[in-house]
Design a protein around this motif. Structure first.
Motif, PDB file in Angstrom:
ATOM      1  N   GLY A 176       4.107   4.141  14.075  1.00  0.00           N
ATOM      2  CA  GLY A 176       5.490   4.340  13.670  1.00  0.00           C
ATOM      3  C   GLY A 176       5.591   4.701  12.198  1.00  0.00           C
ATOM      4  N   ASP A 177       6.815   4.718  11.679  1.00  0.00           N
ATOM      5  CA  ASP A 177       7.061   5.093  10.280  1.00  0.00           C
ATOM      6  C   ASP A 177       6.275   4.235   9.294  1.00  0.00           C
ATOM      7  OD1 ASP A 177       8.888   7.102  10.949  1.00  0.00           O
ATOM      8  OD2 ASP A 177      10.603   5.751  10.836  1.00  0.00           O
ATOM      9  N   ASP A 178       6.419   2.921   9.407  1.00  0.00           N
ATOM     10  CA  ASP A 178       5.726   2.026   8.472  1.00  0.00           C
ATOM     11  C   ASP A 178       4.213   2.142   8.613  1.00  0.00           C
ATOM     12  OD1 ASP A 178       8.135   1.135   7.484  1.00  0.00           O
ATOM     13  OD2 ASP A 178       8.128  -0.733   8.630  1.00  0.00           O
ATOM     14  N   GLY A 179       3.748   2.225   9.846  1.00  0.00           N
ATOM     15  CA  GLY A 179       2.313   2.360  10.077  1.00  0.00           C
ATOM     16  C   GLY A 179       1.760   3.637   9.494  1.00  0.00           C
ATOM     17  N   PHE A 180       2.521   4.728   9.588  1.00  0.00           N
ATOM     18  CA  PHE A 180       2.049   5.990   9.028  1.00  0.00           C
ATOM     19  C   PHE A 180       2.031   5.930   7.502  1.00  0.00           C
ATOM     20  CE2 PHE A 180       2.815  10.688   8.110  1.00  0.00           C
ATOM     21  CZ  PHE A 180       1.488  11.019   8.257  1.00  0.00           C
ATOM     22  N   ARG A 181       2.973   5.233   6.924  1.00  0.00           N
ATOM     23  CA  ARG A 181       2.977   5.053   5.466  1.00  0.00           C
ATOM     24  C   ARG A 181       1.726   4.281   5.043  1.00  0.00           C
ATOM     25  NH1 ARG A 181       5.695   1.757   1.371  1.00  0.00           N
ATOM     26  NH2 ARG A 181       6.395   3.186  -0.253  1.00  0.00           N
ATOM     27  N   ASP A 182       1.426   3.210   5.761  1.00  0.00           N
ATOM     28  CA  ASP A 182       0.230   2.416   5.452  1.00  0.00           C
ATOM     29  C   ASP A 182      -1.047   3.219   5.692  1.00  0.00           C
ATOM     30  OD1 ASP A 182       2.118   0.426   5.066  1.00  0.00           O
ATOM     31  OD2 ASP A 182       1.558  -0.711   6.862  1.00  0.00           O
ATOM     32  N   PHE A 183      -1.049   4.035   6.736  1.00  0.00           N
ATOM     33  CA  PHE A 183      -2.192   4.891   7.046  1.00  0.00           C
ATOM     34  C   PHE A 183      -2.469   5.851   5.888  1.00  0.00           C
ATOM     35  CE2 PHE A 183      -4.123   8.720   8.815  1.00  0.00           C
ATOM     36  CZ  PHE A 183      -5.109   8.214   9.653  1.00  0.00           C
ATOM     37  N   ARG A 184      -1.419   6.475   5.361  1.00  0.00           N
ATOM     38  CA  ARG A 184      -1.594   7.411   4.244  1.00  0.00           C
ATOM     39  C   ARG A 184      -2.091   6.696   2.998  1.00  0.00           C
ATOM     40  NH1 ARG A 184       3.902   9.726   3.519  1.00  0.00           N
ATOM     41  NH2 ARG A 184       4.553   7.972   4.784  1.00  0.00           N
ATOM     42  N   ALA A 185      -1.635   5.466   2.770  1.00  0.00           N
ATOM     43  CA  ALA A 185      -2.126   4.693   1.627  1.00  0.00           C
ATOM     44  C   ALA A 185      -3.612   4.396   1.790  1.00  0.00           C
ATOM     45  CB  ALA A 185      -1.332   3.392   1.488  1.00  0.00           C
ATOM     46  N   GLY A 186      -4.006   3.963   2.975  1.00  0.00           N
ATOM     47  CA  GLY A 186      -5.421   3.702   3.220  1.00  0.00           C
ATOM     48  C   GLY A 186      -6.262   4.955   3.118  1.00  0.00           C
ATOM     49  N   LEU A 187      -5.686   6.068   3.540  1.00  0.00           N
ATOM     50  CA  LEU A 187      -6.391   7.342   3.421  1.00  0.00           C
ATOM     51  C   LEU A 187      -6.632   7.698   1.959  1.00  0.00           C
ATOM     52  CD1 LEU A 187      -7.638   9.810   4.766  1.00  0.00           C
ATOM     53  CD2 LEU A 187      -5.329  10.788   4.945  1.00  0.00           C
ATOM     54  N   MET A 188      -5.685   7.395   1.093  1.00  0.00           N
ATOM     55  CA  MET A 188      -5.891   7.622  -0.346  1.00  0.00           C
ATOM     56  C   MET A 188      -7.129   6.877  -0.835  1.00  0.00           C
ATOM     57  SD  MET A 188      -2.391   7.390  -2.474  1.00  0.00           S
ATOM     58  CE  MET A 188      -0.896   7.865  -1.664  1.00  0.00           C
ATOM     59  N   LEU A 189      -7.296   5.662  -0.339  1.00  0.00           N
ATOM     60  CA  LEU A 189      -8.432   4.847  -0.788  1.00  0.00           C
ATOM     61  C   LEU A 189      -9.773   5.392  -0.326  1.00  0.00           C
ATOM     62  CD1 LEU A 189      -6.945   1.270  -0.388  1.00  0.00           C
ATOM     63  CD2 LEU A 189      -7.223   2.618  -2.491  1.00  0.00           C
ATOM     64  N   GLN A 190      -9.756   6.364   0.566  1.00  0.00           N
ATOM     65  CA  GLN A 190     -10.991   7.025   0.990  1.00  0.00           C
ATOM     66  C   GLN A 190     -11.417   8.089  -0.017  1.00  0.00           C
ATOM     67  OE1 GLN A 190     -12.627   5.723   3.740  1.00  0.00           O
ATOM     68  NE2 GLN A 190     -10.939   4.285   3.409  1.00  0.00           N
ATOM     69  N   GLY A 191     -10.560   8.357  -1.009  1.00  0.00           N
ATOM     70  CA  GLY A 191     -10.877   9.307  -2.058  1.00  0.00           C
ATOM     71  C   GLY A 191     -10.153  10.629  -1.890  1.00  0.00           C
ATOM     72  N   ARG A 192     -10.121  11.340  -2.981  1.00  0.00           N
ATOM     73  CA  ARG A 192      -9.378  12.601  -3.026  1.00  0.00           C
ATOM     74  C   ARG A 192      -9.898  13.625  -2.031  1.00  0.00           C
ATOM     75  NH1 ARG A 192      -7.990  16.123  -8.488  1.00  0.00           N
ATOM     76  NH2 ARG A 192      -6.430  17.482  -7.479  1.00  0.00           N
ATOM     77  N   ALA A 193     -11.205  13.788  -1.954  1.00  0.00           N
ATOM     78  CA  ALA A 193     -11.774  14.803  -1.054  1.00  0.00           C
ATOM     79  C   ALA A 193     -11.396  14.512   0.391  1.00  0.00           C
ATOM     80  CB  ALA A 193     -13.286  14.883  -1.217  1.00  0.00           C
ATOM     81  N   ALA A 194     -11.541  13.276   0.812  1.00  0.00           N
ATOM     82  CA  ALA A 194     -11.194  12.915   2.190  1.00  0.00           C
ATOM     83  C   ALA A 194      -9.699  13.057   2.430  1.00  0.00           C
ATOM     84  CB  ALA A 194     -11.642  11.484   2.489  1.00  0.00           C
TER      85      ALA A 194
END
Length: 164
Positions: free
Chosen positions: A55-73
């Motif tokens: 959902g909306d909140d989950g996708f927001r959290d997903f994008r935050a976690g994706l940031m922590l994978q680094g810029r290239a990822a």
């Protein structure tokens, strides 16, 4: 805050409390811009497939976690969400462990500002004065029925192989 500095702080695991208050606010503004840049329907579909719903909140959290994978990822996933199949954490999730989403990152700058100054009202006011409150409108990009396995296999073949 310049984008290179932002990513250096993210990738370096910086302690935001070590930044001056104005840089913490600048970090928060850039964070919102980067988060909003990934407000993409195809990436949301990938998150839905990976998480078994999103959902909306989950996708927001997903994008935050994706940031922590680094810029290239992060940039690769925005350009081609199927590239998420390359991330070790996504492979762990396919095997039944791990989690990519990271809600706490949304509050990191505010918490750092509070720790640094004790004044969250000033942080909130500074942040509100400098940016809109989230992405405008629906997620950008092409949408499809994420419950349609054949469509997922066509659009996200590598992720579909991991999660369907």
């Amino acid at each position: 805050m310049e984008i290179e500095r932002f990513w250096a702080l993210i990738e370096g695991g910086a302690d935001l409390t070590e930044l001056p208050p104005d840089e913490i606010v600048a970090f928060a503004r850039r964070y919102s811009q980067v988060l909003d840049a990934a407000y993409l329907a195809p990436l949301w579909a990938a998150a839905y497939l990976i998480e078994g719903g999103c959902g909306d909140d989950g996708f927001r959290d997903f994008r935050a976690g994706l940031m922590l994978q680094g810029r290239a990822a992060f940039e690769a996933a925005c350009a081609d969400p199927d590239s998420l199949a390359d991330l070790p954490i996504v492979r762990e999730m396919a095997a039944g462990s791990g989690w990519l989403g990271y809600e706490a990152l949304h509050y990191a700058a505010r918490n750092a500002y509070r720790a640094r100054t004790g004044d969250v009202a000033a942080f909130d006011a500074a942040l509100a004065a400098g940016r809109p409150t989230g992405p405008a409108g629906p997620a950008r990009g092409e949408r499809w029925d994420v419950e349609d396995e054949a469509e997922n296999e066509r659009r996200l073949p590598r992720l579909a192989a991991l999660f369907q």
